[in-house]
Design an enzyme around this catalytic site. Structure first.
Site, PDB file in Angstrom:
ATOM      1  N   ASP A   8       0.891  -1.164   0.000  1.00  0.00           N
ATOM      2  CA  ASP A   8       0.000   0.000   0.000  1.00  0.00           C
ATOM      3  C   ASP A   8       0.923   1.207   0.000  1.00  0.00           C
ATOM      4  O   ASP A   8       1.454   1.590   1.047  1.00  0.00           O
ATOM      5  CB  ASP A   8      -0.908  -0.007   1.222  1.00  0.00           C
ATOM      6  CG  ASP A   8      -1.803   1.219   1.280  1.00  0.00           C
ATOM      7  OD1 ASP A   8      -2.291   1.653   0.224  1.00  0.00           O
ATOM      8  OD2 ASP A   8      -1.998   1.760   2.394  1.00  0.00           O
ATOM      9  N   GLU A  67      -1.075  -1.420  -4.991  1.00  0.00           N
ATOM     10  CA  GLU A  67      -2.288  -0.671  -5.303  1.00  0.00           C
ATOM     11  C   GLU A  67      -1.982   0.406  -6.337  1.00  0.00           C
ATOM     12  O   GLU A  67      -0.932   1.055  -6.278  1.00  0.00           O
ATOM     13  CB  GLU A  67      -2.858  -0.031  -4.038  1.00  0.00           C
ATOM     14  CG  GLU A  67      -4.187   0.652  -4.266  1.00  0.00           C
ATOM     15  CD  GLU A  67      -4.830   1.160  -2.988  1.00  0.00           C
ATOM     16  OE1 GLU A  67      -5.833   1.891  -3.107  1.00  0.00           O
ATOM     17  OE2 GLU A  67      -4.346   0.847  -1.883  1.00  0.00           O
ATOM     18  N   ASP A 139      -2.446   0.803   7.371  1.00  0.00           N
ATOM     19  CA  ASP A 139      -1.596   0.679   6.182  1.00  0.00           C
ATOM     20  C   ASP A 139      -1.178  -0.775   5.954  1.00  0.00           C
ATOM     21  O   ASP A 139      -1.146  -1.248   4.822  1.00  0.00           O
ATOM     22  CB  ASP A 139      -0.348   1.568   6.297  1.00  0.00           C
ATOM     23  CG  ASP A 139      -0.687   3.051   6.260  1.00  0.00           C
ATOM     24  OD1 ASP A 139      -1.481   3.457   5.398  1.00  0.00           O
ATOM     25  OD2 ASP A 139      -0.156   3.798   7.105  1.00  0.00           O
TER      26      ASP A 139
END
Length: 173
Positions: A8, A67, A139
Site C-alpha cells: 500500500d 495498489e 496501512d
C-alpha cells in the site's frame, strides 16, 4: 505455495503485507509499515526502495502486488504517490519479482465482497481471512488486502488455464 508481497504505497508511510497462499489456504507471514518520516522527498523515495528491497530479501516473494494510484482532489499528492509506487515497483523488478497492480475497488471487492468497503471493513476481513489475533494497523491491513486480492486473482487465472487446457484436450481427441 506462492509467497506474495502486497504494498500500500505512500510517500510518508508505505504499508506492506506478506502472505503465503495455496488453494484456499492463506498463511500470514508478516506486515508493517516503512516509515520515511520528514526527510526530503528524494530521500524518502530512496528509503522506500531500500525498505522494499530488504523485504524481498527477507521473504523471497514469488509475486509483488501493489495498489494503483487513486487521483482524488489533490494532484500534487497523486504525483508523490505515483513516485512512491515507482520506487517500490523498481525495487521489485530489480529483484526479478513479477509485479501486478490492482485498483482500490478491485482490492476491496476481493477482500470484503464490495468495492465500496470502508477501511474498518477491510481491516476486519483481513483479520478474518488470515485468522489474525488482532486487527492490523490500517496501512498494513491495506497491504495485506492487496496481497489477498492478488492471491484470488492468481487462483482465478490458474482455474481458467486449467479449464482452457481441458477444452483444448477435448477438441484434439
Amino acid at each position: 505455495m506462492a509467497v506474495i508481497l502486497g504494498i500500500d504505497p505512500g510517500s510518508r508511510f508505505t504499508g506492506y503485507g506478506v502472505i503465503a497462499h495455496q488453494g484456499a489456504k492463506f498463511q500470514y507471514l508478516g506486515s508493517g509499515c516503512i516509515k520515511v518520516g520528514e526527510h526530503d522527498f528524494p530521500t524518502r523515495l530512496k528509503m522506500i526502495y531500500q525498505g522494499i528491497t530488504q523485504l524481498i530479501e527477507q521473504f523471497s516473494p514469488s509475486d509483488f502486488a501493489i495498489e494503483q494510484v487513486f487521483v482524488a482532489h489533490n494532484p500534487s499528492s497523486a504525483l508523490k504517490l505515483g513516485q512512491a509506487r515507482g520506487a517500490a515497483i523498481v525495487a521489485a523488478t530489480m529483484q526479478s519479482v513479477s509485479v501486478s497492480e490492482y485498483s482500490a475497488r478491485q482490492i476491496k471487492q476481493a477482500v470484503a465482497g464490495t468495492g465500496g468497503a470502508d477501511k474498518n471493513q477491510v481491516q476486519e476481513m483481513v483479520k478474518r481471512i488470515l485468522k489474525l489475533p488482532g486487527t492490523p494497523q490500517a496501512d498494513a491491513a491495506d497491504a495485506l488486502a492487496v496481497a489477498i486480492c492478488h492471491a484470488h486473482s492468481r487462483q482465478n487465472l490458474i482455474k481458467m488455464a486449467g479449464a482452457a487446457r481441458k477444452t483444448v484436450r477435448g477438441r484434439l481427441r
